[in-house]
Design an enzyme around this catalytic site. Structure first.
Site, PDB file in Angstrom:
ATOM      1  N   VAL A   1      12.882 159.998   9.180  1.00 26.07           N
ATOM      2  CA  VAL A   1      12.641 160.593  10.538  1.00 26.07           C
ATOM      3  C   VAL A   1      11.301 160.759  10.301  1.00 26.07           C
ATOM      4  O   VAL A   1      10.777 161.550   9.616  1.00 26.07           O
ATOM      5  CB  VAL A   1      13.375 161.703  10.906  1.00 26.07           C
ATOM      6  CG1 VAL A   1      12.974 162.006  12.488  1.00 26.07           C
ATOM      7  CG2 VAL A   1      15.036 161.644  11.186  1.00 26.07           C
TER       8      VAL A   1
ATOM      9  N   SER B   1       7.836 168.190  14.558  1.00 21.39           N
ATOM     10  CA  SER B   1       7.522 168.837  15.631  1.00 21.39           C
ATOM     11  C   SER B   1       8.746 168.301  16.996  1.00 21.39           C
ATOM     12  O   SER B   1       8.852 167.000  16.886  1.00 21.39           O
ATOM     13  CB  SER B   1       6.183 168.525  16.240  1.00 21.39           C
ATOM     14  OG  SER B   1       5.877 169.213  17.438  1.00 21.39           O
TER      15      SER B   1
ATOM     16  N   ASP C   1       0.823 159.752   6.624  1.00 20.03           N
ATOM     17  CA  ASP C   1       0.034 159.245   8.104  1.00 20.03           C
ATOM     18  C   ASP C   1       0.700 157.904   8.240  1.00 20.03           C
ATOM     19  O   ASP C   1       0.781 157.035   7.588  1.00 20.03           O
ATOM     20  CB  ASP C   1      -1.505 159.150   7.864  1.00 20.03           C
ATOM     21  CG  ASP C   1      -1.971 158.680   9.005  1.00 20.03           C
ATOM     22  OD1 ASP C   1      -1.382 158.071   9.925  1.00 20.03           O
ATOM     23  OD2 ASP C   1      -3.414 158.568   9.190  1.00 20.03           O
TER      24      ASP C   1
ATOM     25  N   SER D   1       8.941 154.891  25.369  1.00 18.10           N
ATOM     26  CA  SER D   1       8.547 155.761  26.599  1.00 18.10           C
ATOM     27  C   SER D   1       8.940 155.208  27.943  1.00 18.10           C
ATOM     28  O   SER D   1       8.936 154.093  28.115  1.00 18.10           O
ATOM     29  CB  SER D   1       7.057 156.408  26.529  1.00 18.10           C
ATOM     30  OG  SER D   1       6.903 157.052  27.580  1.00 18.10           O
TER      31      SER D   1
ATOM     32  N   TYR E   1      -1.623 154.417  25.868  1.00 19.64           N
ATOM     33  CA  TYR E   1      -0.282 155.027  25.382  1.00 19.64           C
ATOM     34  C   TYR E   1       0.826 153.908  25.655  1.00 19.64           C
ATOM     35  O   TYR E   1       1.607 153.730  24.947  1.00 19.64           O
ATOM     36  CB  TYR E   1      -0.237 156.279  26.255  1.00 19.64           C
ATOM     37  CG  TYR E   1       1.168 157.057  25.877  1.00 19.64           C
ATOM     38  CD1 TYR E   1       1.333 157.607  24.498  1.00 19.64           C
ATOM     39  CD2 TYR E   1       2.254 156.936  26.878  1.00 19.64           C
ATOM     40  CE1 TYR E   1       2.653 158.178  24.154  1.00 19.64           C
ATOM     41  CE2 TYR E   1       3.372 157.699  26.434  1.00 19.64           C
ATOM     42  CZ  TYR E   1       3.621 158.165  24.986  1.00 19.64           C
ATOM     43  OH  TYR E   1       4.842 158.839  25.046  1.00 19.64           O
TER      44      TYR E   1
ATOM     45  N   LYS F   1       3.534 151.824  23.518  1.00 19.27           N
ATOM     46  CA  LYS F   1       4.758 151.683  23.834  1.00 19.27           C
ATOM     47  C   LYS F   1       5.549 150.413  24.094  1.00 19.27           C
ATOM     48  O   LYS F   1       6.639 150.033  23.752  1.00 19.27           O
ATOM     49  CB  LYS F   1       5.173 153.149  24.882  1.00 19.27           C
ATOM     50  CG  LYS F   1       4.740 154.114  24.267  1.00 19.27           C
ATOM     51  CD  LYS F   1       5.425 154.687  22.957  1.00 19.27           C
ATOM     52  CE  LYS F   1       5.216 156.000  22.590  1.00 19.27           C
ATOM     53  NZ  LYS F   1       5.856 156.558  21.334  1.00 19.27           N
TER      54      LYS F   1
HETATM   55  N1  LIG Z   1       7.557 164.428  25.342  1.00 16.16           N
HETATM   56  C1  LIG Z   1       7.822 163.398  25.936  1.00 16.16           C
HETATM   57  O1  LIG Z   1       7.708 163.571  27.293  1.00 16.16           O
HETATM   58  C2  LIG Z   1       7.783 162.060  25.510  1.00 16.16           C
HETATM   59  C3  LIG Z   1       8.226 160.941  26.334  1.00 16.16           C
HETATM   60  C4  LIG Z   1       8.570 159.814  26.076  1.00 16.16           C
HETATM   61  C5  LIG Z   1       7.992 159.496  24.823  1.00 16.16           C
HETATM   62  N2  LIG Z   1       7.819 160.534  23.641  1.00 16.16           N
HETATM   63  C6  LIG Z   1       7.367 159.952  22.518  1.00 16.16           C
HETATM   64  O2  LIG Z   1       8.428 160.927  21.558  1.00 16.16           O
HETATM   65  C7  LIG Z   1       7.683 160.869  20.267  1.00 16.16           C
HETATM   66  C8  LIG Z   1       7.548 162.568  19.838  1.00 16.16           C
HETATM   67  O3  LIG Z   1       6.731 162.840  20.778  1.00 16.16           O
HETATM   68  P1  LIG Z   1       6.828 164.485  21.195  1.00 16.16           P
HETATM   69  O4  LIG Z   1       6.756 164.771  22.594  1.00 16.16           O
HETATM   70  O5  LIG Z   1       7.835 165.250  20.447  1.00 16.16           O
HETATM   71  O6  LIG Z   1       5.562 165.055  20.667  1.00 16.16           O
HETATM   72  P2  LIG Z   1       4.844 166.190  19.392  1.00 16.16           P
HETATM   73  O7  LIG Z   1       3.571 166.084  19.472  1.00 16.16           O
HETATM   74  O8  LIG Z   1       5.757 167.387  19.360  1.00 16.16           O
HETATM   75  O9  LIG Z   1       5.549 165.331  17.971  1.00 16.16           O
HETATM   76  C9  LIG Z   1       4.900 164.210  17.617  1.00 16.16           C
HETATM   77  C10 LIG Z   1       4.816 164.155  15.939  1.00 16.16           C
HETATM   78  O10 LIG Z   1       4.217 163.181  15.453  1.00 16.16           O
HETATM   79  C11 LIG Z   1       3.446 163.583  14.705  1.00 16.16           C
HETATM   80  N3  LIG Z   1       2.344 162.541  14.006  1.00 16.16           N
HETATM   81  C12 LIG Z   1       1.310 161.991  14.994  1.00 16.16           C
HETATM   82  N4  LIG Z   1       0.371 161.210  14.413  1.00 16.16           N
HETATM   83  C13 LIG Z   1       0.873 161.044  13.085  1.00 16.16           C
HETATM   84  C14 LIG Z   1       0.666 160.122  12.113  1.00 16.16           C
HETATM   85  N5  LIG Z   1      -0.576 159.326  12.047  1.00 16.16           N
HETATM   86  N6  LIG Z   1       1.513 160.211  11.087  1.00 16.16           N
HETATM   87  C15 LIG Z   1       2.466 160.934  10.999  1.00 16.16           C
HETATM   88  N7  LIG Z   1       2.825 161.824  11.862  1.00 16.16           N
HETATM   89  C16 LIG Z   1       2.199 161.857  12.991  1.00 16.16           C
HETATM   90  C17 LIG Z   1       2.978 165.033  14.984  1.00 16.16           C
HETATM   91  O11 LIG Z   1       2.080 165.771  13.832  1.00 16.16           O
HETATM   92  C18 LIG Z   1       3.916 165.418  15.609  1.00 16.16           C
HETATM   93  O12 LIG Z   1       4.690 166.174  14.662  1.00 16.16           O
HETATM   94  C19 LIG Z   1       6.435 160.270  20.479  1.00 16.16           C
HETATM   95  O13 LIG Z   1       6.360 158.966  20.073  1.00 16.16           O
HETATM   96  C20 LIG Z   1       5.987 160.207  21.935  1.00 16.16           C
HETATM   97  O14 LIG Z   1       5.261 159.383  22.158  1.00 16.16           O
HETATM   98  C21 LIG Z   1       7.645 161.718  24.127  1.00 16.16           C
END
Ligand SMILES: NC(=O)c1ccc[n+]([C@@H]2O[C@H](COP(=O)([O-])OP(=O)(O)OC[C@H]3O[C@@H](n4cnc5c(N)ncnc54)[C@H](O)[C@@H]3O)[C@@H](O)[C@H]2O)c1
Length: 254
Positions: free
Chosen positions: A15, A20, A67, A143, A156, A160
């Site tokens: 995963v 986070s 990363d 997304s 963004y 996506k």
């Molecule tokens: N929160 C929302 O409303 C929402 C809606 C649609 C899609 N998403 C997608 O869900 C996913 C998770 O988002 P979230 O809201 O939980 O955000 P979040 O910021 O809580 O989690 C994102 C995680 O990705 C990690 N990350 C970022 N860049 C990285 C890299 N280069 N290498 C390794 N890890 C990296 C961060 O450290 C973080 O732990 C994302 O892809 C986001 O686009 C979120």
């Protein structure tokens, strides 16, 4: 877990974004379903917290700081994890700018994480699945932004949309190996990502989302995690190339 179609007891999962928000919720739920979970993220502190939460709940987790934009790091982490049956490529970053205000540096950075990071993860994991004859499941993170053209969300949304196309193409190419590939396209969910990028408008956005949802509620990371589990597990064994939208039924008006 009572339902065998959701039992991951004999599986390993990898995963990304597991430190986070949605990724952490996904890692916890996959572990609860019985999978050994390999948690990958660039945030080492968050990774350790996720591992501790999984261990406390009786599960098994390993951490892989990386990363996702760097293919060599992804490859090394997957090699260290060993063959996995489930991949949830969830790591992502948000960026807000209009098309005219976007420069190449911003665009490259967002695509490097949100699109190429998912590509690296799926490619490297799928090669190993094929080599080991594993009929696995790849779950990518899109997304609700792909269903609309919201001003200011250019990089963004493009990243996506690319994930959606990757998912469909991979599904058609990996189907003959018994590997399924599906995307989750969540609506608005409060996480550190949305806290950071919408702090000033958080309440306004959330009340709009609740108005637009027939359910009248906001989504939680756990709701998205259940969509990930569904696509990861045998419960969705006849499902591939699909986009699952946990979004409370919101149809964006723009
Ligand atoms: N929160 C929302 O409303 C929402 C809606 C649609 C899609 N998403 C997608 O869900 C996913 C998770 O988002 P979230 O809201 O939980 O955000 P979040 O910021 O809580 O989690 C994102 C995680 O990705 C990690 N990350 C970022 N860049 C990285 C890299 N280069 N290498 C390794 N890890 C990296 C961060 O450290 C973080 O732990 C994302 O892809 C986001 O686009 C979120």
């Amino acid at each position: 877990m009572a339902l065998t179609a959701y039992d991951l007891g004999d599986r390993a999962a990898f995963v990304t974004g597991a430190a986070s928000g949605i990724g952490r919720a996904g890692a916890l739920l996959l572990a609860e379903a019985g999978a050994v979970v390999h948690c990958a993220d660039r945030d080492e502190v968050g990774l350790d917290e996720t591992r501790a939460l999984i261990t406390k709940a009786g599960g098994t987790a390993y951490v892989h700081p990386l990363d996702v934009a760097d293919r060599a790091q992804v490859k090394a982490a997957l090699a260290a994890a060993g063959p996995v049956h489930v991949v949830a490529a969830i790591a992502g970053v948000m960026h807000t700018s209009s098309v005219l205000d976007t420069d190449d540096v911003d665009l490259d950075r967002v695509l490097a994480v949100n699109f190429r990071g998912v590509l690296h993860t799926c490619q490297e994991a799928a090669r190993t699945m094929i080599a080991h004859g594993i009929r696995g499941s790849l779950v990518t993170m899109a997304s609700g932004a792909v269903d609309s053209a919201r001003p200011g969300l250019f990089c963004y949304s493009v990243s996506k949309a690319a994930v959606v196309q990757l998912t469909k193409t991979l599904a058609s190419e990996l189907g003959p190996y018994g590997i399924r590939v599906n995307a989750v396209a969540p609506g608005w969910v409060r996480t550190p990502m949305t806290d950071q990028h919408a702090s000033a408008q958080q309440e306004q956005i959330e009340s709009m989302m609740m108005r637009l949802s027939p359910l009248g509620t906001l989504g939680r990371p756990e709701d998205v995690a259940h969509a990930v589990l569904h696509l990861a597990a045998d419960a969705s064994s006849f499902t591939t190339g699909q986009i699952l939208r946990p979004n409370g039924g919101v149809a964006m008006p723009w």
